[in-house]
Scaffold this motif. Structure first.
Motif, PDB file in Angstrom:
ATOM      1  N   ASP A   1      15.032  59.146 -43.906  1.00  0.00           N
ATOM      2  CA  ASP A   1      16.448  59.339 -43.587  1.00  0.00           C
ATOM      3  C   ASP A   1      16.824  60.808 -43.705  1.00  0.00           C
ATOM      4  O   ASP A   1      17.585  61.341 -42.892  1.00  0.00           O
ATOM      5  CB  ASP A   1      17.327  58.501 -44.529  1.00  0.00           C
ATOM      6  N   GLU A   2      16.280  61.451 -44.717  1.00  0.00           N
ATOM      7  CA  GLU A   2      16.573  62.874 -44.909  1.00  0.00           C
ATOM      8  C   GLU A   2      16.156  63.679 -43.671  1.00  0.00           C
ATOM      9  O   GLU A   2      16.875  64.553 -43.200  1.00  0.00           O
ATOM     10  CB  GLU A   2      15.827  63.370 -46.160  1.00  0.00           C
ATOM     11  N   ARG A   3      14.986  63.343 -43.127  1.00  0.00           N
ATOM     12  CA  ARG A   3      14.512  64.041 -41.915  1.00  0.00           C
ATOM     13  C   ARG A   3      15.447  63.805 -40.736  1.00  0.00           C
ATOM     14  O   ARG A   3      15.733  64.699 -39.959  1.00  0.00           O
ATOM     15  CB  ARG A   3      13.115  63.564 -41.535  1.00  0.00           C
ATOM     16  N   ARG A   4      15.892  62.560 -40.594  1.00  0.00           N
ATOM     17  CA  ARG A   4      16.801  62.230 -39.484  1.00  0.00           C
ATOM     18  C   ARG A   4      18.119  62.969 -39.622  1.00  0.00           C
ATOM     19  O   ARG A   4      18.671  63.456 -38.636  1.00  0.00           O
ATOM     20  CB  ARG A   4      17.067  60.730 -39.425  1.00  0.00           C
ATOM     21  N   VAL A   5      18.616  63.036 -40.853  1.00  0.00           N
ATOM     22  CA  VAL A   5      19.882  63.747 -41.072  1.00  0.00           C
ATOM     23  C   VAL A   5      19.702  65.242 -40.786  1.00  0.00           C
ATOM     24  O   VAL A   5      20.578  65.884 -40.201  1.00  0.00           O
ATOM     25  CB  VAL A   5      20.403  63.503 -42.512  1.00  0.00           C
ATOM     26  N   ALA A   6      18.553  65.786 -41.173  1.00  0.00           N
ATOM     27  CA  ALA A   6      18.286  67.210 -40.891  1.00  0.00           C
ATOM     28  C   ALA A   6      18.277  67.450 -39.375  1.00  0.00           C
ATOM     29  O   ALA A   6      18.793  68.464 -38.887  1.00  0.00           O
ATOM     30  CB  ALA A   6      16.960  67.642 -41.511  1.00  0.00           C
ATOM     31  N   ILE A   7      17.730  66.512 -38.631  1.00  0.00           N
ATOM     32  CA  ILE A   7      17.714  66.646 -37.170  1.00  0.00           C
ATOM     33  C   ILE A   7      19.137  66.504 -36.627  1.00  0.00           C
ATOM     34  O   ILE A   7      19.570  67.275 -35.770  1.00  0.00           O
ATOM     35  CB  ILE A   7      16.767  65.604 -36.527  1.00  0.00           C
ATOM     36  N   ALA A   8      19.873  65.526 -37.173  1.00  0.00           N
ATOM     37  CA  ALA A   8      21.269  65.338 -36.736  1.00  0.00           C
ATOM     38  C   ALA A   8      22.075  66.616 -36.992  1.00  0.00           C
ATOM     39  O   ALA A   8      22.848  67.060 -36.137  1.00  0.00           O
ATOM     40  CB  ALA A   8      21.901  64.156 -37.476  1.00  0.00           C
ATOM     41  N   ARG A   9      21.872  67.211 -38.162  1.00  0.00           N
ATOM     42  CA  ARG A   9      22.618  68.432 -38.475  1.00  0.00           C
ATOM     43  C   ARG A   9      22.261  69.556 -37.508  1.00  0.00           C
ATOM     44  O   ARG A   9      23.123  70.314 -37.067  1.00  0.00           O
ATOM     45  CB  ARG A   9      22.357  68.857 -39.924  1.00  0.00           C
ATOM     46  N   ALA A  10      20.969  69.627 -37.154  1.00  0.00           N
ATOM     47  CA  ALA A  10      20.546  70.654 -36.188  1.00  0.00           C
ATOM     48  C   ALA A  10      21.159  70.402 -34.809  1.00  0.00           C
ATOM     49  O   ALA A  10      21.360  71.336 -34.032  1.00  0.00           O
ATOM     50  CB  ALA A  10      19.018  70.677 -36.089  1.00  0.00           C
ATOM     51  N   MET A  11      21.484  69.132 -34.524  1.00  0.00           N
ATOM     52  CA  MET A  11      22.055  68.797 -33.211  1.00  0.00           C
ATOM     53  C   MET A  11      23.554  69.063 -33.115  1.00  0.00           C
ATOM     54  O   MET A  11      24.148  68.946 -32.043  1.00  0.00           O
ATOM     55  CB  MET A  11      21.796  67.321 -32.897  1.00  0.00           C
ATOM     56  N   MET A  12      24.195  69.420 -34.239  1.00  0.00           N
ATOM     57  CA  MET A  12      25.625  69.752 -34.196  1.00  0.00           C
ATOM     58  C   MET A  12      25.825  70.966 -33.288  1.00  0.00           C
ATOM     59  O   MET A  12      25.024  71.902 -33.290  1.00  0.00           O
ATOM     60  CB  MET A  12      26.144  70.060 -35.603  1.00  0.00           C
ATOM     61  N   GLY A  13      26.901  70.922 -32.517  1.00  0.00           N
ATOM     62  CA  GLY A  13      27.181  72.017 -31.590  1.00  0.00           C
ATOM     63  C   GLY A  13      26.403  71.889 -30.294  1.00  0.00           C
ATOM     64  O   GLY A  13      26.424  72.791 -29.460  1.00  0.00           O
ATOM     65  N   ASN A  14      25.694  70.775 -30.110  1.00  0.00           N
ATOM     66  CA  ASN A  14      24.926  70.536 -28.882  1.00  0.00           C
ATOM     67  C   ASN A  14      24.017  71.702 -28.478  1.00  0.00           C
ATOM     68  O   ASN A  14      24.202  72.299 -27.418  1.00  0.00           O
ATOM     69  CB  ASN A  14      25.867  70.204 -27.707  1.00  0.00           C
ATOM     70  N   PRO A  15      23.023  71.995 -29.308  1.00  0.00           N
ATOM     71  CA  PRO A  15      22.103  73.079 -28.940  1.00  0.00           C
ATOM     72  C   PRO A  15      21.329  72.719 -27.669  1.00  0.00           C
ATOM     73  O   PRO A  15      21.161  71.537 -27.364  1.00  0.00           O
ATOM     74  CB  PRO A  15      21.155  73.134 -30.140  1.00  0.00           C
ATOM     75  N   ARG A  16      20.873  73.735 -26.962  1.00  0.00           N
ATOM     76  CA  ARG A  16      20.061  73.474 -25.757  1.00  0.00           C
ATOM     77  C   ARG A  16      18.582  73.415 -26.111  1.00  0.00           C
ATOM     78  O   ARG A  16      17.764  72.911 -25.362  1.00  0.00           O
ATOM     79  CB  ARG A  16      20.321  74.561 -24.717  1.00  0.00           C
TER      80      ARG A  16
END
Ligand SMILES: Nc1ncnc2c1ncn2[C@@H]1O[C@H](COP(=O)(O)OP(=O)(O)O)[C@@H](O)[C@H]1O
Ligand SMILES: [Mg+2]
Length: 241
Positions: free
Chosen positions: A140-155
């Motif tokens: 879950d921690e890994r998924r949340v880290a990915i979700a956080r990286a996806m904030m702001g809709n990176p390309r």
């Protein structure tokens, strides 16, 4: 349109960690970056994200030279990453972890919170919203880290060993998530991973590093058939064995 390393060299004192490394990630594509420990994979990610200035060569973001941009400026320009060790804010719950990232990117708090909630829903982990980041199980921690990286809709999204320590089943779930990010959101992903099987199952294009140099690149067939790759991983000369 791509995120690229162009003939990049990185030296730490007299030690050459990367030498003449070129690679490119296009929107919607998942590129694999593999190689033994110490090969220079994390240094590539650091260089692509402004955590490391290259000694030679350039980092190009859709044609623009971003080699000397700060990590924050690159993040705002649309290149996000995760770290080998999760690095969540352990004192905050999951929603606030994402909200903080959004606020750091210039979003209003209410908009960031909305986006965070939407994103967790899109990833199928809404149930984690109010959980403390500190107590999360590994996957879950890994998924949340990915979700956080996806904030702001990176390309572009660079994932540094996101499946480390996961079981085959957990890793396969993670592979599905990475595919979804690339295909549904059009994000260009660079996947660093020890599990070569996982990389070959997700990536059309794989770059192999050893000793700071690219020793092979190509699709699944090229990588599996490569003597250089086998030697790098097994530490033996396969021809001579
Ligand atoms: N900040 C640094 N200072 C000195 N040497 C470093 C630094 N960062 C990485 N290295 C060295 O560069 C090489 C590549 O490291 P790294 O990119 O972390 O490899 P990988 O991620 O493939 O395991 C290693 O030999 C490592 O010890
Ligand atoms: Mg590493």
């Amino acid at each position: 349109m791509a995120l690229e390393l162009e003939s990049v060299g990185v030296a730490f004192g007299g030690f050459q960690a990367l030498n003449d490394v070129s690679l490119s990630v296009a929107p919607g594509q998942v590129v694999g970056l593999i190689g033994p420990n110490g090969a220079g994979k994390t240094t590539c990610v650091n260089t692509l994200t402004g955590f490391q200035i290259p000694s030679r060569g350039r980092v190009l973001l859709e044609g623009r030279d971003v080699s000397r941009f700060s990590a924050h400026a690159i993040r705002r320009a649309g290149v996000a990453r995760t770290f080998q060790a999760g690095r969540l804010f352990s004192g905050l719950d999951v929603l606030d972890n994402l909200t903080c990232a959004g606020v750091g990117l210039g979003q209003r708090r209410s908009a960031a919170e909305h986006a965070a909630s939407d994103l967790l829903g899109w990833m199928g982990i809404s149930d984690l919203e109010s959980r403390s980041a500190a107590g999360l199980p590994y996957t879950d921690e890994r998924r949340v880290a990915i979700a956080r990286a996806m904030m702001g809709n990176p390309r572009y999204l660079l994932l540094d060993e996101p499946a480390a320590g996961m079981s085959e089943i957990e890793a396969a779930d993670l592979a599905d998530l990475i595919r979804k990010i690339a295909t549904e959101k059009g994000v260009g992903c660079l996947l660093i991973e020890h599990n070569v099987g996982l990389v070959l199952s997700v990536c059309t294009d794989v770059v192999v590093l050893d000793g700071g140099e690219v020793i092979e690149r190509g699709d699944r067939k090229v990588i599996l058939g490569s003597t250089a790759v086998r030697e790098a991983y097994l530490g033996v000369n396969v021809e001579a064995a």
